[in-house]
Design an enzyme around this catalytic site. Sequence first.
Site: not given
Length: 500
Positions: A197, A271, A305, A404
């Site tokens: 997906k 992750e 990331c 973040e």
Amino acid sequence: MLTEDLVAAMRDRHRDAASGLPYTHVSGHRIDGAETTAAGAVISPVVDPATGDHWGSVPEADAAAIDAAVAAARAARPQWAARTPSERAHLLRRMADAVERRADVLSVTNTLENGSPVSETAGAAANAASILRVVASLAGHLEQEDVRAFPDGRNETVVAHDPIGVCALIAPWNFPINLVVIKLAPALLAGCTVVIKPAGPTPLSVRFLLEAADEAGIPAGVINIVTGDGVAGEMLVRHPGIDKVAFTGSTPVGRRIAAACGELLRPVTLELGGKSTALVLPDADLDAMSSVLLRSCMRNTGQTCYISTRLVTTAERYDELVDMVTATVAAAPVGDPLDPSTVFGPVASFAQRDRVRGFIRAGVAEGARATLGGDVAEPLPGGAFVAPTVFADVTPGMTIAREEIFGPVITILRADDVDGAVDIANDTAFGLGGIVFGGDEDAAFRIARRIDTGSVGVNMFASNHYAPFGGRHDSGLGVEYGIEGLMAYLTPQSVHRRMR
């Protein structure tokens, strides 16, 4: 390499969309080797964040589509698992060749989906092919017999490893090709079948992976794709026919997936986010650092990331570091992501633009000093652009130092000494990446070993496809890459017998 004809054709699509003509690229789910869209399915547009144009569309997966995709993967599993690892590895190498042949169209499609500059996406096919080949090279590990003697010396155990089953692979929008392949390649080598997906904004470029798999001879049903939003993702995660989940994305979503997998006792690899630090030692060569700064700390318009978006140094180098970072970022072109000279394109969506600008406003309100950018107008009209921003005078408690941001924003903090800089680097809920810059690389290595993070570089950062990559703390569970990443798609069986 990108061709002028390909770029011109994609720009023509923009003109068609802007004129109100029908979408020029319509794709359905890919299930058991066929493309399908159920009658009455909700259709979602694919938007180019550089222009706001709607240039494609995909269906939102419902329960029936999820059921069909999982059923196809389960039906294909026995024959795929029955092949030897070497046979599967041969097909992965053929797939790598086929991916490379699609480099141009894959790159441009990726750029149109998420705004990543073609200077970034042009390497996606080569990187994906490298991952496929590296994983294929691990087949021998699966074919070696693992026999372990009992402590009494009279009996022994054969440890075998079987495919874990049908895997749900859920990818993010920032690197929609490579963050699928780092899951897909080990799953396939292990003998698993999959349902992919992709993220809602980036559902189309992954289709070229399936084209490559078809060309390589990977059977229908081994790889299936369903498109949709988080609702579709949750249905897939919780489907009773799924044996393992692998997800890359935000920490909040990762927590929900972890909770679901915990409830179901389902293996999961996560992750997740990061807030990594580049620690600049007093003897660091700032000229050399400037040459890797954008790649290591602001890659993909800051939407990566593991990049080190927090820079920390001591007082004697602070002003010099601020000046170097400001000048380096200011010199990087902002513009059309289809222009090979562009470094900073748009962020991936207009919602992401608004989120990043909210963080910038928070930084200004909390007392950070913008040496570049800041709470200013978009540098280009019409798209989801954010002005590249450098913040100085940042303190560890500020929002921009802890959250973040996932945009072209970098923060620079001051430490009293090197030990204090290490403390700041470790004062985070995350633990994904990091860099130590220093002239004495042995000393920098020793400092790197003090950083509480899954990966850290010395004077650079790069992913090694043979070495594990994964996060600590709020940055995730488990690892990808290397033999460690492959083993996540296998389940062991110990067979005990008398010593031969």
